[in-house]
Design an enzyme around this catalytic site. Structure first.
Site, short mmCIF file in Angstrom:
data_model
loop_
_atom_site.label_atom_id
_atom_site.label_comp_id
_atom_site.label_asym_id
_atom_site.label_seq_id
_atom_site.Cartn_x
_atom_site.Cartn_y
_atom_site.Cartn_z
N ARG A 546 0.95 -1.15 0.18
CA ARG A 546 0.10 -0.01 0.05
C ARG A 546 1.02 1.29 0.02
O ARG A 546 2.12 1.20 -0.03
CB ARG A 546 -0.90 -0.10 1.50
CG ARG A 546 -0.41 0.15 2.42
CD ARG A 546 -1.17 0.18 3.67
NE ARG A 546 -0.56 0.49 5.08
CZ ARG A 546 -1.02 -0.44 6.20
NH1 ARG A 546 -1.78 -1.76 5.83
NH2 ARG A 546 -0.53 -0.27 7.22
N ASP A 547 0.16 2.68 0.11
CA ASP A 547 0.90 3.63 0.13
C ASP A 547 1.57 4.05 1.51
O ASP A 547 1.28 5.04 2.13
CB ASP A 547 -0.02 4.85 -0.43
CG ASP A 547 -1.15 4.83 0.58
OD1 ASP A 547 -1.42 4.26 1.41
OD2 ASP A 547 -2.06 5.98 0.41
N GLU A 548 2.46 3.04 1.83
CA GLU A 548 3.18 3.11 3.13
C GLU A 548 4.45 2.67 2.86
O GLU A 548 5.43 3.45 2.67
CB GLU A 548 2.48 2.52 4.31
CG GLU A 548 2.72 2.97 5.58
CD GLU A 548 1.79 2.40 6.71
OE1 GLU A 548 2.21 2.71 7.90
OE2 GLU A 548 0.85 2.04 6.37
N ASP A 555 7.59 -2.09 14.73
CA ASP A 555 7.47 -3.40 13.94
C ASP A 555 8.90 -4.01 14.09
O ASP A 555 8.75 -5.17 14.27
CB ASP A 555 7.03 -3.23 12.64
CG ASP A 555 5.87 -2.38 12.52
OD1 ASP A 555 5.50 -1.44 13.15
OD2 ASP A 555 4.70 -3.02 11.56
N GLU A 815 -1.53 -8.09 9.09
CA GLU A 815 -1.36 -7.23 10.15
C GLU A 815 -2.34 -7.23 11.16
O GLU A 815 -2.07 -6.71 12.00
CB GLU A 815 -1.36 -5.82 9.16
CG GLU A 815 -1.44 -4.50 9.98
CD GLU A 815 -1.85 -3.48 9.10
OE1 GLU A 815 -1.36 -2.04 9.52
OE2 GLU A 815 -2.16 -3.49 7.55
N HIS A 836 2.55 -8.42 6.74
CA HIS A 836 3.30 -7.65 8.01
C HIS A 836 3.83 -8.69 8.73
O HIS A 836 3.45 -9.81 8.88
CB HIS A 836 2.17 -7.02 8.64
CG HIS A 836 1.84 -5.72 8.66
ND1 HIS A 836 1.68 -4.99 7.56
CD2 HIS A 836 2.20 -4.50 9.36
CE1 HIS A 836 1.58 -3.74 7.65
NE2 HIS A 836 1.75 -3.47 9.07
#
Length: 953
Positions: A546-548, A555, A815, A836
């Site tokens: 995604r846009d990340e 994490d 996630e 994730h």
């Protein structure tokens, strides 16, 4: 027969994460050892076999472009060597292989030491470009010397900005822009934003080698002895010499805090440079430097640029240097029209320039580059870990019949969620654009990209002629399992050969090999490894799709140590920690994600996230024993603790944070933020005190230990009642934190253990933890003697559990515990990644718990084998690569009979803790109450263990 729970020191082991403290041992029992392990033998061996596995720094083998001016040397004793231990070593370093015996740079002489790793060079100072050779020999436990190792070499890169003679070059500004609407965060109104567009650049320059002069005799004509290309970019690049790509690296130079440091690469291009005319060329795209990050916003970024220096050394020792300067030409009219990490790549074959990077090409209508001086405050430094590369290529496994089929659209299933790019071989029609979209999963059997948010994640290809096109995107990457293809020649029938998946990650070896008799447990272990692969592209990211795709510090701190059991990633983490140091705020705060490009929210510090500054240095030190890693990070550690102190009152922290991020059923009660913040303040103080002690900073160690005791007391009084029951919502994490971080003593500890068990049983043995609590669950339960309960939680099938995701088709870790289901598809949350790694931290327990591989001293010189058995597992096996060599463990249970084999590498000792067995024999020798010392301080070798399982878990 009593149980065989053998402790190295008297007393119960009290540390969950830091077993080192309770397992420190000495060699006082050496004289008692009468039991011989099955030693490694080889009839062709001779005594004194040379050391092997020579490495420098964080695992480099014969590096070119190395980053350390004072290298650290490591080696191992060969498994087949007849001797067991190192008693002393000698390192020799020389300017050439011929001079190695003279050791004209450094001779350590014989050093009485068992250390075989992290020995720092102490000779004549080394300089940029210098190539040195080194070898090592050792003395064994009988003080007999080995043969010398085969020589290894190190070639340094350009260590200083002063070594660079060129300038940054790029295409002149074009004025091209893109306009779009966004929602203003403050007013919530729509506003129009205009950003500059920077297209991929194609750059080249021709040059003639100095040995091109016509001479009467060939004997006096110098030949090309060596050619090195030193190169980097603001953005990402590919480099070419005479049309040949100089490396298979991708997304170079990677992502660092660009305003402080840009990494450089060194390539051996000797075979690519010809006598006579040559062309040095490169393509440069925006990458992380110039491209967008997070949601669409107004950006003030500088354009991409190239910096290169080709140095050719001739046989007469003269040197020719070709740099990036105003002799280069550049165009934006190449076939890669657009390229970005989030939005994908657009390729138009009509713009192809055959031979553009070769000598016969005439660059008509190309522009002269503009040059820009090097910034003195931006360090140019050799890349300190391996660049990213294609690590696997996998085939498509199915063509999916989606619920909403469209004419001319086909969806391929790769069978695996991954980070990478497609390798496409698709029939196309001239000038008909083909579109390739990517998705992690199908939503009710429809192609779904909503969870990518504003990331377009779409590649386009326009063929110049009809026929089969072959295309691999160059300057982008995607997180995906499914590939949607449209715009192809519909007269052709789609088949699986059209799509392959190229898996990208930093170029380290993945050696995860945990296996068991439980199919779903094996799948979970496999999924964790794929989560690692999917988020280790140059930096540790939260997600790849995604846009990340950012280096979230929380994490990272929970997954760094677990990842070390699965892959050779120490160099990866050490490199990223330098970026963390560089990103630390002036007040000592450590950002939420690193690098952060000055993003306001990203620069903020949070409890459990900023503590990465202390947690990763200590926990990785325990695994590898590298004190330099502690020293490198010590100033940052002190700054972080000063910052955390400034956010505390009466020893209770008020540092903001994300609580126990994504805890399930959070609406029913969460662990309070300040409880978490104070617990992490204590954890960082504890680790910092230990680090200071290792480094010899006794005053700091005392100060941190004293403050820790005060924080413990305040924590106990503030958040727990007289029966040690949390005053707020009773969550699993509210007890895991103090138990894991050793914040309670005596009856308080016992009370908290009971409360924890009650909260787990109240949830029907389901998970009730988020990002911070989950990694603590297994070690805490094992430490309180409830591994049986951990197995119950581990094998739970329904939400929230690890197996829930597997039952719903997961091929990576998610996630959220409920990110997806086969029946309902994606959950309704917009922030929802299926790749994730944070919840994959449980895999550490597969190695430390189920297999029982534990460090009893930093770096595994002393090893404890303490496996956890359970009736639901018939067998388990795996290994871990330590600085001394590979530890291997396998065990099998058949009708309560345990058969176990353990391999201990040379120059290590092992202690066995076997608490669930009776009738124990090791290598055929029965262990009784009178000889239990035979389980302690055992030498290297193979141990075959048999016993009866009396506590099945």
């Amino acid at each position: 027969m009593p149980h065989y729970l053998i402790k190295i020191l008297a007393g119960v082991r009290s540390s969950v994460h830091s077993n080192i403290k309770a397992r420190i041992n000495t060699s006082v029992l050496l004289s008692l050892i009468v039991l011989s392990a099955c030693t490694f033998t080889n009839n062709t061996e001779f005594e004194g076999q040379a050391p092997i596995a020579l490495k420098v720094g964080e695992g480099f083998v014969n590096p070119i472009g190395y980053y350390e001016q004072k290298p650290r040397f490591s080696w191992q004793i060969a498994p087949s060597a007849k001797y067991q231990f190192q008693h002393a070593y000698q390192i020799q370093v020389a300017t050439s292989a011929d001079n190695i015996a003279k050791a004209d740079l450094w001779d350590s002489q014989k050093q009485l030491s068992t250390s075989n790793a992290w020995i720092q060079y102490q000779g004549t100072p080394l300089s940029s470009r210098q190539k040195v050779y080194w070898r090592v020999r050792i003395w064994d436990e009988q003080d007999k010397v080995s043969q010398w190792s085969e020589p290894a070499f190190i070639e340094l890169g350009l260590l200083s900005n002063d070594d660079w003679q060129g300038q940054w070059i790029r295409h002149p500004e074009t004025g091209e822009t893109v306009t779009f609407d966004i929602i203003d965060n403050k007013t919530k109104n729509t506003k129009t934003v205009t950003n500059k567009v920077y297209r991929p650049q194609y750059l080249r320059r021709s040059f003639t080698t100095q040995n091109n002069t016509v001479l009467e005799t060939a004997e006096v004509k110098p030949s090309i002895k060596q050619a090195r290309l030193y190169i980097t970019s603001k953005g990402i690049f590919n480099a070419y010499v005479n049309g040949q790509k100089v490396s298979e690296d991708v997304m170079t130079p990677g992502w660092t805090p660009y305003k402080q440091r840009i990494e450089t690469l060194t390539y051996d291009v000797t075979s690519l440079v010809h006598s006579g005319e040559n062309v040095l060329a490169a393509t440069v795209a925006e990458g992380w430097h110039t491209g967008r990050y997070l949601k669409l916003r107004a950006l003030k970024v500088k354009p991409s640029a190239l910096l290169a220096q080709l140095e050719i050394t001739y046989s007469n020792d003269t040197t020719q240097i070709i740099t990036t300067d105003n002799n280069w030409q550049v165009t934006l009219n190449g076939p890669i029209r657009h390229a970005g990490n989030y939005d994908g790549e657009t390729y138009d074959a009509n713009y192809e320039m055959p031979g553009w990077n070769t000598v016969n090409f005439i660059p008509d209508n190309w522009n002269s580059v503009i040059t820009e001086a090097l910034e003195p405050d931006v360090e140019l430094a050799p890349k300190r870990h391996q660049a990213a590369a294609v690590r696997l290529t996998i085939p498509a496994v199915d063509i999916v019949k989606v619920a909403n089929p469209k004419p001319g659209v086909v969806v391929f299933d790769m069978g695996q969620n991954m980070l990478g790019v497609p390798e496409l071989s698709v029939p196309g029609i001239a000038n008909q654009k083909m579109t390739f979209r990517f998705a992690e999963a199908l939503h009710k059997n429809t192609f779904y990209t909503k969870n990518l948010r504003t990331a377009k994640a779409t590649d386009y290809y326009t063929p110049a002629k009809s026929g089969q096109i072959h295309y691999v995107p160059t300057f982008t990457f995607h997180g995906y399992r499914y590939v949607e293809v449209s715009g192809f020649d519909q007269s052709k029938t789609p088949n699986l050969s059209w799509v392959k998946g190229r898996v990208l990650h930093s170029n380290f070896n993945v050696h995860a090999n945990f296996k068991s008799s439980h199919k779903k447990l094996n799948k979970l272990a496999e999924n964790v490894v794929w989560g690692l692969r999917g988020n280790f592209l140059d930096i540790p990211t939260d997600c790849p799709q995604r846009d990340e795709r950012l280096g979230w510090t929380g994490d990272a701190q929970v997954f760094a140590a677990p990842s070390m059991y699965m892959a050779d990633v120490y160099g990866f983490w050490a490199a990223w920690m330098q970026s963390v140091r560089e990103s630390q705020n002036p007040d000592g705060g450590v950002p939420n994600f690193v690098p952060n490009k000055g993003h306001g929210f990203g620069k903020l510090a949070s409890a459990g996230w900023g503590d990465v500054a202390v947690i990763i240095p200590w926990e990785l030190y325990l695994l590898n024993g590298d004190k330099q890693f502690l020293q490198d990070n010590y100033a940052m550690i002190k700054g972080w603790l000063d910052f955390h102190k400034s956010k505390s009152e009466q020893y209770i922290s008020s540092l903001r944070g994300f609580k126990d991020w994504l805890q399930p059923y959070a609406k029913q009660g969460q662990t309070p933020q300040y409880l978490i913040s104070t617990a992490y303040y204590a954890r960082s103080l504890d680790y910092a005190a230990k680090i200071a002690k290792v480094l010899g900073y006794e005053n700091d160690a005392t100060t941190y230990a004293d403050t820790l005791n005060k924080v413990k007391h305040a924590f106990r009084q503030k958040f727990y009642d007289e029966k040690t029951k949390v005053k707020s919502a009773s969550t699993q994490t509210s007890y895991l934190l103090p138990l894991a971080f050793e914040l309670f003593e005596g009856q308080d500890r016992l009370n908290a253990q009971q409360h924890l068990v009650e909260t787990i049983e109240a949830s029907d043995k389901h998970l009730g933890t988020g990002f911070l609590g989950t990694p603590l669950l297994a070690p805490v339960l094992q430490n309180i003697g409830r591994s049986d309960l951990m197995f119950d939680v581990l094998f739970k099938e329904t939400y929230p559990s690890w197996f829930y995701s597997i039952n719903n088709g997961a091929t990576t870790t998610w996630e959220r515990w409920n990110s997806y289901s086969l029946e309902a598809g994606f959950s309704e949350e917009s922030m929802n990644s299926l790749n994730h790694y944070a919840y994959g931290a449980v895999a550490k327990w597969f190695y430390e718990g189920i297999l029982g591989i534990n460090a009893a001293s930093a770096g595994f010189k002393d090893i404890t084998i303490a496996p956890q058995f359970n009736q639901r597992l018939g067998h388990a096996a795996g290994s871990y690569h330590t600085p001394q060599g590979e530890i291997k463990v396998s065990w099998k249970i058949d009708q309560d009979q345990l058969d176990m084999q353990v391999t201990i590498p040379k120059n290590s000792r092992v202690n066995f803790e076997l608490s669930q067995v009776s009738g124990l024999t090791i290598n055929g020798v029965a262990i009784t109450s009178s000889n239990q010392n035979l389980l302690l301080q055992r030498p290297p070798g193979v141990y075959k263990i048999r016993s009866t399982l009396i506590n099945k878990g």
